[in-house]
Write a protein that holds these residues in place. Structure first.
Motif, PDB file in Angstrom:
ATOM      1  N   ALA A  28      12.163 -32.964  57.575  1.00  0.00           N
ATOM      2  CA  ALA A  28      13.510 -33.485  57.829  1.00  0.00           C
ATOM      3  C   ALA A  28      13.884 -34.563  56.816  1.00  0.00           C
ATOM      4  CB  ALA A  28      13.601 -34.038  59.253  1.00  0.00           C
ATOM      5  N   GLU A  45      18.886 -27.936  56.007  1.00  0.00           N
ATOM      6  CA  GLU A  45      17.684 -27.659  56.794  1.00  0.00           C
ATOM      7  C   GLU A  45      17.426 -26.161  56.882  1.00  0.00           C
ATOM      8  OE1 GLU A  45      18.422 -29.542  60.514  1.00  0.00           O
ATOM      9  OE2 GLU A  45      17.495 -31.447  59.917  1.00  0.00           O
ATOM     10  N   GLU A  70      16.911 -34.666  53.643  1.00  0.00           N
ATOM     11  CA  GLU A  70      17.892 -35.725  53.394  1.00  0.00           C
ATOM     12  C   GLU A  70      17.716 -36.329  52.008  1.00  0.00           C
ATOM     13  OE1 GLU A  70      18.681 -38.561  56.376  1.00  0.00           O
ATOM     14  OE2 GLU A  70      18.815 -37.081  57.993  1.00  0.00           O
ATOM     15  N   HIS A  90      27.569 -35.393  55.481  1.00  0.00           N
ATOM     16  CA  HIS A  90      27.894 -35.011  56.859  1.00  0.00           C
ATOM     17  C   HIS A  90      26.659 -34.427  57.538  1.00  0.00           C
ATOM     18  CE1 HIS A  90      31.921 -35.681  55.512  1.00  0.00           C
ATOM     19  NE2 HIS A  90      32.003 -34.561  54.810  1.00  0.00           N
ATOM     20  N   TRP A  91      26.606 -34.568  58.874  1.00  0.00           N
ATOM     21  CA  TRP A  91      25.475 -33.997  59.602  1.00  0.00           C
ATOM     22  C   TRP A  91      25.483 -32.488  59.531  1.00  0.00           C
ATOM     23  CZ3 TRP A  91      25.890 -30.579  63.595  1.00  0.00           C
ATOM     24  CH2 TRP A  91      27.138 -30.475  64.248  1.00  0.00           C
ATOM     25  N   THR A  92      26.681 -31.890  59.416  1.00  0.00           N
ATOM     26  CA  THR A  92      26.746 -30.431  59.294  1.00  0.00           C
ATOM     27  C   THR A  92      26.125 -29.975  57.970  1.00  0.00           C
ATOM     28  OG1 THR A  92      29.004 -30.717  58.453  1.00  0.00           O
ATOM     29  CG2 THR A  92      28.756 -30.129  60.780  1.00  0.00           C
ATOM     30  N   THR A  93      26.286 -30.779  56.935  1.00  0.00           N
ATOM     31  CA  THR A  93      25.642 -30.471  55.655  1.00  0.00           C
ATOM     32  C   THR A  93      24.128 -30.547  55.800  1.00  0.00           C
ATOM     33  OG1 THR A  93      27.537 -31.352  54.433  1.00  0.00           O
ATOM     34  CG2 THR A  93      25.475 -31.115  53.224  1.00  0.00           C
ATOM     35  N   THR A  94      23.653 -31.564  56.521  1.00  0.00           N
ATOM     36  CA  THR A  94      22.211 -31.696  56.758  1.00  0.00           C
ATOM     37  C   THR A  94      21.668 -30.459  57.468  1.00  0.00           C
ATOM     38  OG1 THR A  94      22.454 -34.099  56.942  1.00  0.00           O
ATOM     39  CG2 THR A  94      20.413 -33.132  57.776  1.00  0.00           C
ATOM     40  N   ARG A  95      22.390 -29.979  58.490  1.00  0.00           N
ATOM     41  CA  ARG A  95      21.942 -28.782  59.212  1.00  0.00           C
ATOM     42  C   ARG A  95      21.899 -27.575  58.264  1.00  0.00           C
ATOM     43  NH1 ARG A  95      21.818 -32.483  62.353  1.00  0.00           N
ATOM     44  NH2 ARG A  95      19.941 -32.644  61.106  1.00  0.00           N
ATOM     45  N   TYR A  96      22.892 -27.479  57.392  1.00  0.00           N
ATOM     46  CA  TYR A  96      22.922 -26.363  56.441  1.00  0.00           C
ATOM     47  C   TYR A  96      21.712 -26.415  55.520  1.00  0.00           C
ATOM     48  CZ  TYR A  96      24.382 -23.304  52.643  1.00  0.00           C
ATOM     49  OH  TYR A  96      24.426 -22.304  51.705  1.00  0.00           O
ATOM     50  N   GLN A 113      19.579 -33.876  49.825  1.00  0.00           N
ATOM     51  CA  GLN A 113      21.009 -33.892  50.155  1.00  0.00           C
ATOM     52  C   GLN A 113      21.697 -35.116  49.560  1.00  0.00           C
ATOM     53  OE1 GLN A 113      21.861 -34.021  54.357  1.00  0.00           O
ATOM     54  NE2 GLN A 113      24.022 -34.453  54.056  1.00  0.00           N
ATOM     55  N   TYR A 114      21.055 -36.273  49.660  1.00  0.00           N
ATOM     56  CA  TYR A 114      21.695 -37.527  49.260  1.00  0.00           C
ATOM     57  C   TYR A 114      21.280 -38.006  47.879  1.00  0.00           C
ATOM     58  CZ  TYR A 114      23.494 -37.918  53.993  1.00  0.00           C
ATOM     59  OH  TYR A 114      24.162 -37.681  55.174  1.00  0.00           O
TER      60      TYR A 114
END
Length: 354
Positions: free
Chosen positions: A269, A137, A273, A129-135, A276-277
């Motif tokens: 950035a 970051e 990712e 999720h993009w919210t996970t990416t923001r977290y 994250q992934y």
């Protein structure tokens, strides 16, 4: 003069105590972004346990219900076996790593005389999720500030980019090493050494390039793919290979999974990712994702058998195994699970090689 393979094996076997000119930062777990440590001018050193040794001291603080690999790491920290570790980064890649972090933090507070290094928790989440990416970051931005404080080095964009490119180059080289192993020109034990040798990344890359140009023997044996618990030491691989197998691949984070995903664009950035992934590991991936990943990787390795090796107190891998076995069966690859194994050993009383 030692061959490149002999040099890599030597660096792997003599990982600790660590000797380095600059700052040495110990890393626990696969979610520590080693690129940022390199960018800060420090040496990232992933900490492994030592099977077959007394871990009572570590269990005193972690309890006996924790993965014994984590108890071994804490014991080695307490006894100073790693040599000079100036700081420690621990990722929340599994419950055992998290408990180790809290134990080290509290021991530093309550018993400063033990001399444990200052530690920081790297909290990477893996939801798509993009919210996970923001977290993530936010957590990486905090880590950058911590590393700048620890090292006195400003982590500029060019420094981070240079480190990312060096580590991505190593991942490409690791992929080439895996291809050598699939061609039986390396054993599983040798491949683990090529992955896990403790060296600055530039020096590691130089030796890996030399290895890829080397004249290597061809090995024979039943082609085995390993899943389940991770392997921070070669003992289980060695037991399998002494029993007539060759470990041609694995899906844990001390082997092929290290090279499974590149960063690509050399930016912070993109680094976020990548972590994250990255995966899927037994502790973090879904059962379906794990089964699909294991089946694809085993097919790519032309594996004749998949071995799920599960350490005592490592609870995640057995949940994956039924789905893995079903997915592998669709490709005609049998699978067997060795559960409740002691750290660094595998019970081959029921011989599965012929």
């Amino acid at each position: 003069m030692a061959t490149p393979l002999e040099q890599l094996v030597g660096h792997y076997e003599r990982r600790y105590p660590v000797a380095a000119d600059g700052l040495v930062i110990g890393c626990v777990g696969q979610d520590v972004p080693v690129e940022l440590v390199t960018a800060a001018g420090a040496l990232p050193v992933r900490l492994a346990g030592r099977p077959g040794t007394d871990v009572t001291e570590g269990e005193t603080y972690l309890g006996r219900g924790v993965d014994p690999a984590a108890s071994s790491v804490l014991t080695r920290l307490l006894t100073g076996e790693y040599g000079r570790l100036d700081r420690l980064l621990v990722s929340r890649d599994c419950e055992a790593s998290l408990r180790l972090f809290y134990a080290v933090r509290e021991l530093r507070r309550l018993e400063p005389g033990l001399g444990l290094p200052e530690t920081y928790l790297v909290d990477v989440l893996h939801l798509p999720h993009w919210t996970t990416t923001r977290y993530v970051e936010g957590r990486f931005a905090e880590l950058v500030a911590v590393l700048e404080r620890w090292t006195g080095t400003r982590l500029t964009g060019p420094r981070i980019a240079s480190a990312i490119m060096a580590h991505d180059a190593r991942r490409d080289l690791w992929r080439a090493v895996s291809a050598l192993r699939r061609d039986l020109r390396l054993t599983g034990v040798q491949a683990l050494a090529a992955f896990g040798a403790v060296l600055p990344v530039v020096e590691h890359n130089r030796l890996l390039r030399q290895l890829l140009k080397s004249d290597l023997d061809v090995h024979t044996g039943r082609r085995i793919f390993v899943t389940g618990s991770s392997h921070d030491n070669p003992e289980v691989y060695r037991s399998l290979e002494e029993a007539g197998c060759v470990v041609v691949g694995e899906d844990h984070d001390w082997g092929d999974l290290l090279a499974a995903r590149l960063v690509g664009e050399p930016t912070l950035a993109a680094l976020v990712e990548r972590y994250q992934y990255n995966g899927p590991t037994a502790a973090r991936g879904s059962i379906a994702d794990r089964a699909a990943h294991t089946a694809r990787a085993a097919v790519d390795c032309a594996a004749e058998l998949v071995v799920s090796y599960v350490r005592r107190n490592d609870d995640a891998p057995p949940w994956d195994f039924p789905a893995q076995k079903e997915a592998l069966g669709r490709h005609g690859i049998p699978a067997v699970m060795f559960e409740h194994q002691e750290y660094g050993s595998i019970d081959l009383a029921e011989v599965f090689v012929g």
